[in-house]
Design a protein around this motif. Structure first.
Motif, PDB file in Angstrom:
ATOM      1  N   LYS A   1       0.572  -0.782  -0.208  1.00  0.00           N
ATOM      2  CA  LYS A   1       0.162   0.306  -0.046  1.00  0.00           C
ATOM      3  C   LYS A   1       1.023   1.675   0.071  1.00  0.00           C
ATOM      4  O   LYS A   1       0.508   2.293  -1.072  1.00  0.00           O
ATOM      5  N   ILE A   2       2.169   1.120   0.717  1.00  0.00           N
ATOM      6  CA  ILE A   2       3.197   2.826   0.854  1.00  0.00           C
ATOM      7  C   ILE A   2       3.657   3.143  -0.942  1.00  0.00           C
ATOM      8  O   ILE A   2       3.504   3.350  -0.740  1.00  0.00           O
ATOM      9  N   LYS A   3       3.987   1.589  -1.415  1.00  0.00           N
ATOM     10  CA  LYS A   3       4.865   1.225  -1.889  1.00  0.00           C
ATOM     11  C   LYS A   3       3.717   2.026  -3.621  1.00  0.00           C
ATOM     12  O   LYS A   3       4.237   2.517  -4.676  1.00  0.00           O
ATOM     13  N   ASP A   4       2.552   1.619  -3.488  1.00  0.00           N
ATOM     14  CA  ASP A   4       1.979   2.325  -4.553  1.00  0.00           C
ATOM     15  C   ASP A   4       1.408   4.263  -4.073  1.00  0.00           C
ATOM     16  O   ASP A   4       1.100   4.073  -5.777  1.00  0.00           O
ATOM     17  N   GLN A   5       1.491   3.762  -3.509  1.00  0.00           N
ATOM     18  CA  GLN A   5       0.572   5.662  -2.807  1.00  0.00           C
ATOM     19  C   GLN A   5       1.839   6.119  -3.334  1.00  0.00           C
ATOM     20  O   GLN A   5       1.984   7.452  -3.565  1.00  0.00           O
ATOM     21  N   LEU A   6       3.232   5.596  -3.284  1.00  0.00           N
ATOM     22  CA  LEU A   6       4.606   6.663  -2.629  1.00  0.00           C
ATOM     23  C   LEU A   6       5.547   6.417  -3.563  1.00  0.00           C
ATOM     24  O   LEU A   6       6.505   5.482  -3.871  1.00  0.00           O
ATOM     25  N   ASN A   7       5.439   6.690  -4.786  1.00  0.00           N
ATOM     26  CA  ASN A   7       6.034   6.274  -6.569  1.00  0.00           C
ATOM     27  C   ASN A   7       6.505   7.525  -7.100  1.00  0.00           C
ATOM     28  O   ASN A   7       6.965   7.081  -7.965  1.00  0.00           O
ATOM     29  N   TYR A   8       7.272   7.958  -5.736  1.00  0.00           N
ATOM     30  CA  TYR A   8       8.339   9.142  -6.970  1.00  0.00           C
ATOM     31  C   TYR A   8       9.408   8.816  -6.966  1.00  0.00           C
ATOM     32  O   TYR A   8      10.626   7.950  -6.100  1.00  0.00           O
ATOM     33  N   TRP A   9      10.488   9.561  -7.891  1.00  0.00           N
ATOM     34  CA  TRP A   9      11.996   9.360  -7.975  1.00  0.00           C
ATOM     35  C   TRP A   9      12.788   8.591  -6.700  1.00  0.00           C
ATOM     36  O   TRP A   9      13.402   7.883  -6.599  1.00  0.00           O
ATOM     37  N   SER A  10      12.219   9.623  -5.223  1.00  0.00           N
ATOM     38  CA  SER A  10      13.532   8.931  -4.176  1.00  0.00           C
ATOM     39  C   SER A  10      12.935   7.691  -3.405  1.00  0.00           C
ATOM     40  O   SER A  10      13.788   7.471  -3.311  1.00  0.00           O
ATOM     41  N   ALA A  11      12.181   7.449  -3.315  1.00  0.00           N
ATOM     42  CA  ALA A  11      11.168   6.607  -2.789  1.00  0.00           C
ATOM     43  C   ALA A  11      11.564   4.963  -4.164  1.00  0.00           C
ATOM     44  O   ALA A  11      11.872   4.090  -3.631  1.00  0.00           O
ATOM     45  N   LYS A  12      11.147   5.694  -5.398  1.00  0.00           N
ATOM     46  CA  LYS A  12      10.988   4.042  -6.431  1.00  0.00           C
ATOM     47  C   LYS A  12      12.715   3.452  -5.884  1.00  0.00           C
ATOM     48  O   LYS A  12      12.251   2.437  -6.325  1.00  0.00           O
ATOM     49  N   SER A  13      13.895   4.080  -5.634  1.00  0.00           N
ATOM     50  CA  SER A  13      14.979   3.355  -5.845  1.00  0.00           C
ATOM     51  C   SER A  13      15.420   2.500  -4.697  1.00  0.00           C
ATOM     52  O   SER A  13      15.755   1.835  -5.041  1.00  0.00           O
ATOM     53  N   LEU A  14      14.710   2.483  -3.457  1.00  0.00           N
ATOM     54  CA  LEU A  14      14.535   1.666  -2.166  1.00  0.00           C
ATOM     55  C   LEU A  14      12.877   1.074  -3.086  1.00  0.00           C
ATOM     56  O   LEU A  14      13.577  -0.151  -2.895  1.00  0.00           O
ATOM     57  N   TRP A  15      12.367   1.048  -3.187  1.00  0.00           N
ATOM     58  CA  TRP A  15      11.347   0.271  -3.414  1.00  0.00           C
ATOM     59  C   TRP A  15      12.258  -0.943  -4.441  1.00  0.00           C
ATOM     60  O   TRP A  15      11.666  -2.043  -4.346  1.00  0.00           O
ATOM     61  N   ALA A  16      13.039  -0.572  -5.638  1.00  0.00           N
ATOM     62  CA  ALA A  16      13.529  -1.602  -6.293  1.00  0.00           C
ATOM     63  C   ALA A  16      14.264  -2.602  -6.150  1.00  0.00           C
ATOM     64  O   ALA A  16      14.368  -3.521  -6.129  1.00  0.00           O
ATOM     65  N   LYS A  17      15.291  -1.790  -4.132  1.00  0.00           N
ATOM     66  CA  LYS A  17      15.725  -2.874  -3.819  1.00  0.00           C
ATOM     67  C   LYS A  17      15.235  -4.027  -2.959  1.00  0.00           C
ATOM     68  O   LYS A  17      15.804  -4.811  -3.085  1.00  0.00           O
ATOM     69  N   LEU A  18      13.555  -3.269  -2.808  1.00  0.00           N
ATOM     70  CA  LEU A  18      12.739  -4.499  -1.375  1.00  0.00           C
ATOM     71  C   LEU A  18      12.748  -5.462  -2.302  1.00  0.00           C
ATOM     72  O   LEU A  18      11.844  -6.324  -1.710  1.00  0.00           O
ATOM     73  N   ASP A  19      11.874  -4.996  -3.592  1.00  0.00           N
ATOM     74  CA  ASP A  19      10.835  -5.567  -4.376  1.00  0.00           C
ATOM     75  C   ASP A  19      12.513  -6.777  -4.612  1.00  0.00           C
ATOM     76  O   ASP A  19      11.765  -7.981  -5.169  1.00  0.00           O
ATOM     77  N   LYS A  20      13.517  -6.148  -5.271  1.00  0.00           N
ATOM     78  CA  LYS A  20      14.088  -7.837  -5.286  1.00  0.00           C
ATOM     79  C   LYS A  20      14.869  -8.267  -4.368  1.00  0.00           C
ATOM     80  O   LYS A  20      14.637  -9.501  -4.876  1.00  0.00           O
ATOM     81  N   ARG A  21      14.821  -8.250  -3.440  1.00  0.00           N
ATOM     82  CA  ARG A  21      14.322  -8.845  -2.263  1.00  0.00           C
ATOM     83  C   ARG A  21      13.603 -10.165  -2.090  1.00  0.00           C
ATOM     84  O   ARG A  21      13.423 -11.290  -1.720  1.00  0.00           O
ATOM     85  N   ALA A  22      12.125  -8.835  -2.387  1.00  0.00           N
ATOM     86  CA  ALA A  22      11.241  -9.865  -1.569  1.00  0.00           C
ATOM     87  C   ALA A  22      10.805 -10.947  -3.213  1.00  0.00           C
ATOM     88  O   ALA A  22      10.403 -12.158  -2.818  1.00  0.00           O
ATOM     89  N   GLY A  23      10.864 -10.438  -4.039  1.00  0.00           N
ATOM     90  CA  GLY A  23      11.018 -11.944  -5.162  1.00  0.00           C
ATOM     91  C   GLY A  23      11.533 -12.430  -4.922  1.00  0.00           C
ATOM     92  O   GLY A  23      11.263 -13.647  -6.761  1.00  0.00           O
ATOM     93  N   GLN A  24      12.279 -13.045  -4.537  1.00  0.00           N
ATOM     94  CA  GLN A  24      13.120 -14.131  -4.620  1.00  0.00           C
ATOM     95  C   GLN A  24      12.573 -15.465  -4.761  1.00  0.00           C
ATOM     96  O   GLN A  24      11.614 -15.180  -3.596  1.00  0.00           O
ATOM     97  N   PRO A  25      12.231 -16.688  -5.316  1.00  0.00           N
ATOM     98  CA  PRO A  25      11.122 -17.692  -5.800  1.00  0.00           C
ATOM     99  C   PRO A  25      11.372 -18.291  -3.973  1.00  0.00           C
ATOM    100  O   PRO A  25       9.874 -18.831  -3.268  1.00  0.00           O
ATOM    101  N   ILE A  26      11.899 -18.109  -3.094  1.00  0.00           N
ATOM    102  CA  ILE A  26      11.918 -18.945  -1.739  1.00  0.00           C
ATOM    103  C   ILE A  26      10.939 -18.473  -0.930  1.00  0.00           C
ATOM    104  O   ILE A  26      10.593 -18.779  -0.197  1.00  0.00           O
ATOM    105  N   TYR A  27      10.936 -16.477  -1.067  1.00  0.00           N
ATOM    106  CA  TYR A  27       9.910 -16.189  -0.083  1.00  0.00           C
ATOM    107  C   TYR A  27       8.533 -16.628  -0.682  1.00  0.00           C
ATOM    108  O   TYR A  27       7.150 -15.956  -0.227  1.00  0.00           O
ATOM    109  N   GLN A  28       8.285 -16.872  -2.203  1.00  0.00           N
ATOM    110  CA  GLN A  28       6.745 -17.351  -2.878  1.00  0.00           C
ATOM    111  C   GLN A  28       6.050 -16.189  -2.458  1.00  0.00           C
ATOM    112  O   GLN A  28       4.588 -16.325  -2.179  1.00  0.00           O
TER     113      GLN A  28
END
Length: 1086
Positions: free
Chosen positions: A69-96
């Motif tokens: 919810k926070i990521k969807d509503q806060l999508n300006y440039w400064s936040a996007k770089s952080l979401w990219a990192k957290l999404d990359k981690r959360a997107g690992q198959p191990i977390y399903q």
């Protein structure tokens, strides 16, 4: 949102300057987000996150849905770089996709770095995570060393977004406070529900079927938290709190006092230029600590300096020094009382820490002002790390009324780290990953015993992990243990071995089946008295005049002991040479030969053997032969003799110590002619050089009656010596507790002490007085190092029979013979095996060099020293192209990506080192330069950790030996008493005593192995310092050198060659031992 911040936070001081960022956008949510990113106080983090959630209309503590919810509503440039990192981690198959543990409810106790890291991992798995923390702010300035994988892991979580200075350049550390802050921010974003000022006091089992496990919390939690039912508990509450049911084992060493100090970091230009000290230890840089002692009176074992939010220093101080300087008011045997606030003088402690820090940094930090701790006091403290706690198991399962609870430990309550090793946060993170993997397996429905067995299999690996023995590619590390641990075996512990970790509350607890009676020796121990007698009879059979019928009177003439020594080392004497030799002389020779050539130290004197006055001591002594050589064939061959059962390190260090003492005596102008004889084994290699001049004969003379019982009394304190207490040095017996440095009272270890010829006292090498020492002594290198020779030199050419004498000089003294057997060496061998110089250099030397800083080490690496010569280097054009290629992808990435290490293969690194010999070359290639700087820092830290591991293990061995001595004393008193105990009981006592003797011998052998490594570290340091000193002379213009400069250069060169040869001797010793062990193994298989 009040449930998120239960127990309202107390009033905080205003935010520090720069801790809250100015709004960068008119959007209120953007302002709150920027404030959240840059907040440097715990209160600011919480208030800004609360404001962010309020602005976005999001309920905090809602798990991964809250994050989305926070990521969807806060999508300006400064936040996007952080979401990219957290999404990359959360997107690992191990977390399903956050569904792996969606039905799991977890309670994490403790918001330290490991508790927060575990909470983050559980949140990524989709679990509902509630974290309780008794504190209300983060205030610990102390700095943690980070392994490469922890740096990569934190970067992947967006560390540099939260803390811009995170591991920039070559930095590999972070303050505990900063680490907690950035992990707290990640946990909040991922929906972890956090409650502050709440203390976990225990578990509340389910009262009836259908209910779940709850926590007992103080003070009076809100109903929502009090009624929270969970099926996983992760305890990260520190070493002082371990949940009920877990067994904790204490790992104890000798007294160790640490001192930490944090000084204000003004971040001035001058401060930034002061190099850090990743660690320097007295164990290999005695010059620095001797200089510190002379300049300030401060006596330390080690010191570390890191630059972070503060200037952080941590050091190990000696108790006697703290008492002498008034830091401690009084000496108390109880550690708590010794280091209690009533016994520590705060002003003296501050002066002590400031003086040590000022000396280590050459005063370049200016006026050192203490930072303030959580209570507003100067941030300096003394702490005890004598003992460290370690949980026997890492997880348990409890079940009641059908409700199962999985309990796991992470952080200090699992294993308390040994601070000098810098392993705490790295192994803490590994344990957090392993615990999260366990929760995932639990959520998948695996059987409880299977889950526990896997977790314990991983726990066995934890204490062995280091950056060197884990997977090299840190980018692949993930939750799956296989990505982190090479050669992983998840079935090292089987389910039936962990039944005692599964506690069904309604049933009787499962009894452990692997417990053994502590009083009984394990299978394969030394054996009974009858076994020992039978073995001695076998070994001495066939020798003329030798008839062993018992373990007392049969040995009084010395012939049986000489026969035993000959059987195990045939090259020393022949039976015919014993004719006409007195019992006392023969026994004295056998004891000395066994010590010098077999590594078996005596526990009783020759007089006691001949008089038959200590049969129990004789049995203990012979049992050492039995345990060491019982597997040797009856007719030994040269192959079987290559690797005797005793430790070759004990042999080497004994010879080293005698050589060192001879060298010091010679340097002080002493005449050794009147000293008691020392046995030296003659090398049988034919030599074309003329033989050395024989030394004057020193016949063995019978001792006085007073000396006859000396083996029962300590030569220093005069008190009685029990068998396990006896520590033999040069034929004299001591308590180990008495055999300490006369100045600092530190334990004296083999090869690391000396006896002053003037006062007769023993000293550690740092405090050994050097009267009349002449630096330019040209005879210094002529003394031969009494080191293990190649086996073809010291062993007979073929197998010997007891009655087949060889043409060899008799080792038994006679009127026309010397008692010493000299090693005949060529002039080249004399130069190669020159005596070791481990004593501190004289006062006429230039001031000792300070501990090596990272920049100095890096410069050494860039210059190449002796490495890389002759390796074809890459051309500057090629390097420039590679540099551009490396930097091109990072131009579109954030700054932190440029800080990543560049993987270098060995050939390329050698080429870089070769090219770097041209001054300033590497400055043109900052990426490669940064990589080499980081490698240099890692090497420095690795070396320091190695030294501190040795130091800690030596302390643990000393503590273990004290415990064995206490046990042995009780058994010996029982055996020597004229009690009416049954013979069967006495046999059991004797068997237990011999088992303790065997354990002691094993610990002494391990101690010797460690001291060999100490010698290697010491010589490595000396070579580095001499190399730098020599380079200083070589780089000067010849026309500008004075005669004194040239003479000093020659002296340094001679010393450098001497040290290189000494290192070569150690290397050859290690290689010879390796080949011996290999040959022994081959012989055993055959």
């Amino acid at each position: 949102m009040s449930h998120l911040y239960h127990s309202a936070l107390p009033s905080f001081s205003p935010p520090q300057e720069g801790s809250m960022a100015s709004p960068v956008s008119t959007n209120p949510a953007h302002a709150h987000f920027e404030s959240f990113l840059q907040a440097q106080l715990c209160q600011d983090v919480l208030s800004s996150f609360q404001g962010l959630c309020g602005a976005l209309g999001v309920e905090p503590g809602g798990g991964l849905p809250q994050y989305h919810k926070i990521k969807d509503q806060l999508n300006y440039w400064s936040a996007k770089s952080l979401w990219a990192k957290l999404d990359k981690r959360a997107g690992q198959p191990i977390y399903q996709q956050g569904q792996a543990c969606a039905s799991t409810k977890c309670l994490v106790v403790g918001a330290g770095p490991c508790g927060l890291r575990a909470a983050v991992e559980l949140a990524l798995l989709g679990a509902h995570v509630v974290l309780v923390e008794k504190r209300t702010k983060f205030s610990r300035h102390n700095v943690l060393h980070l392994w490469p994988f922890t740096i990569h892991d934190l970067r992947a979580l967006g560390a540099k977004k939260f803390y811009g200075r995170f591991c920039t350049g070559t930095l590999d550390h972070i303050s505990i406070r900063q680490l907690q802050l950035l992990l707290l921010k990640v946990a909040l974003l991922l929906g972890v529900e956090i409650h502050w000022g709440v203390t976990f006091s225990g578990l509340q089992p389910p009262p009836r079927k259908g209910s779940g496990w709850r926590a007992q919390l103080q003070p009076n939690p809100q109903a929502q938290l009090a009624n929270y039912e969970f099926n996983v508990l992760i305890s990260a509450a520190g070493g002082k709190f371990v949940p009920e049911g877990f067994t904790v084992r204490e790992m104890r060493g000798k007294l160790a006092i640490g001192i930490t100090a944090n000084f204000v970091n003004g971040r001035t230009v001058e401060e930034t230029q002061v190099p850090e000290i990743s660690g320097v230890a007295r164990i290999y840089n005695q010059k620095f600590f001797q200089s510190l002692l002379k300049a300030t009176g401060i006596d330390l074992e080690n010191i570390v300096y890191y630059k972070d939010d503060t200037h952080y220093f941590v050091m190990t101080a000696k108790k006697q020094c703290l008492l002498r300087l008034g830091v401690l008011r009084q000496d108390w045997p109880e550690t708590d009382r010794l280091l209690g606030s009533a016994n520590v003088v705060p002003e003296a402690l501050q002066h002590f820490a400031r003086a040590a820090a000022d000396f280590a940094t050459h005063g370049k930090l200016g006026k050192l002002e203490f930072a303030r701790d959580a209570h507003g006091r100067p941030d300096v403290s003394a702490f005890d790390f004598t003992s460290m706690m370690r949980a026997e198991s890492s997880a348990r399962v409890q079940e009641k009324h059908g409700a199962r609870l999985l309990l796991g430990l992470v952080g200090d309550c699992l294993v308390e780290p040994f601070w000098p090793l810098g392993t705490g946060v790295a192994r803490g993170f590994l344990a957090a990953f392993d615990a999260a993997w366990m929760v995932k397996r639990w959520a998948e429905g695996a059987e409880p015993l299977e889950v526990l067995a896997e977790r314990e299999s991983l726990y066995q690996l934890l204490s062995q992990t280091s950056p060197e023995n884990m997977h090299r590619n840190v980018a692949q590390y993930g939750l799956d243990p296989a990505t982190r641990y090479p050669n992983l075996n998840l079935r090292a512990v089987m389910p039936n071995q962990v039944r005692d970790l599964y506690d069904v509350v309604s049933k009787e607890p499962v009894q452990k089946s692997d417990k053994t009676d502590a009083g009984k020796p394990p299978t394969g121990s030394t054996g009974t008295q009858d076994d020992l007698l039978h073995w001695c009879q076998e070994q001495t059979a066939g020798y003329p005049g030798v008839h062993v019928t018992d373990l007392s009177s049969s040995w009084t003439d010395g012939l049986a002991l000489c026969a035993l020594v000959h059987r195990l080392c045939p090259g020393l004497l022949e039976p015919s040479e014993l004719q006409g030799v007195g019992a006392l002389e023969a026994t004295a020779w056998a004891l000395q030969a066994a010590e010098h050539e077999l590594g078996i130290t005596p526990v009783l004197s020759a007089q006691a053997v001949v008089a038959g006055s200590d049969p129990l001591g004789l049995i203990a002594y012979l049992s050492h032969f039995h345990s060491a050589f019982k597997s040797m064939p009856h007719n030994p061959s040269p192959v079987s003799q290559v690797s005797p059962g005793t430790s070759s390190a004990v042999l080497f260090l004994g010879k080293l110590q005698r050589t060192l003492q001879r060298t010091r005596t010679k340097e002080n102008g002493e005449d050794t002619g009147g000293k008691k004889p020392r046995l030296e084994v003659e090398a049988e290699t034919p030599s074309t050089e003329e033989p050395p001049v024989p030394e004057p004969s020193v016949p063995l003379t019978p001792p006085s009656q007073q000396e006859a019982s000396a083996g029962d009394l300590c030569a220093l304190c005069g008190e009685h010596l029990y068998i396990l207490e006896r520590f033999c040095v040069d034929g004299h017996f001591f308590h180990r507790s008495c055999f300490r440095c006369h100045t600092c009272e530190a334990t004296l270890w083999p090869g690391d002490y000396g006896q002053h010829p003037g006062d007769g006292h023993f000293y550690c090498l740092q405090h050994l007085p050097q009267p009349g020492h002449k630096e330019g002594d040209s005879e210094r290198g002529s003394e031969s190092l009494e080191i293990l020779k190649p086996k073809e030199d010291s062993l007979p050419l073929g197998p010997l029979t007891p009655t087949a004498p060889q043409e060899e000089a008799s080792p038994i003294p006679s009127p026309s013979q010397s008692t010493r057997r000299l090693i005949r060496l060529s002039s080249l061998e004399r130069q190669r095996l020159s005596s070791l110089n481990i004593t501190p250099e004289p006062e006429t030397e230039p001031p000792p060099k300070p501990p090596r800083s990272c920049s100095v080490l890096a410069r050494q690496a860039l210059e190449g020293s002796f490495v890389g010569w002759g390796v074809p280097g890459q051309s500057p054009q090629v390097l420039k192209a590679m540099e551009k290629e490396e930097e091109s992808p990072s131009s579109s990435e954030e700054e932190e990506e440029e800080e990543e290490d560049v993987p270098l293969d060995s050939d390329l690194e050698q080429a870089l080192l070769t090219l770097a010999k041209n001054s300033g070359t590497m400055n043109k290639y900052p990426t490669w330069r940064r990589t080499l700087l980081r490698r240099a820092r890692e090497e420095e830290m690795k070396r320091f950790c190695k030294a501190q591991t040795i130091q800690r293990r030596l302390n643990e061995i000393e503590a273990a030996l004290r415990e064995l001595e206490a046990e042995g004393m009780e058994l010996e008193l029982a055996l020597r008493s004229q009690s009416s105990s049954p013979e069967q009981q006495k046999k059991l006592w004797l068997e237990q005593l011999l088992h303790l003797v065997q354990k002691k011998n094993s610990l002494v052998a391990e101690e010797a192995e460690l001291m060999i490594t100490v010698q290697e570290l010491d010589l490595e340091e000396k070579q580095w310092q001499l190399d730098q000193e020599l380079r200083g002379y070589i780089n000067r213009e010849e026309t500008l050198k004075t005669a004194a400069d040239r003479q000093a250069e020659e002296q340094v060169l001679r010393k450098l060659v001497d040290v290189v040869n000494q290192r070569d001797a150690l290397i050859r010793f290690q290689e010879e031992r390796r080949l011996s062990e290999l040959a022994s193994g081959t012989g055993a298989q055959g």
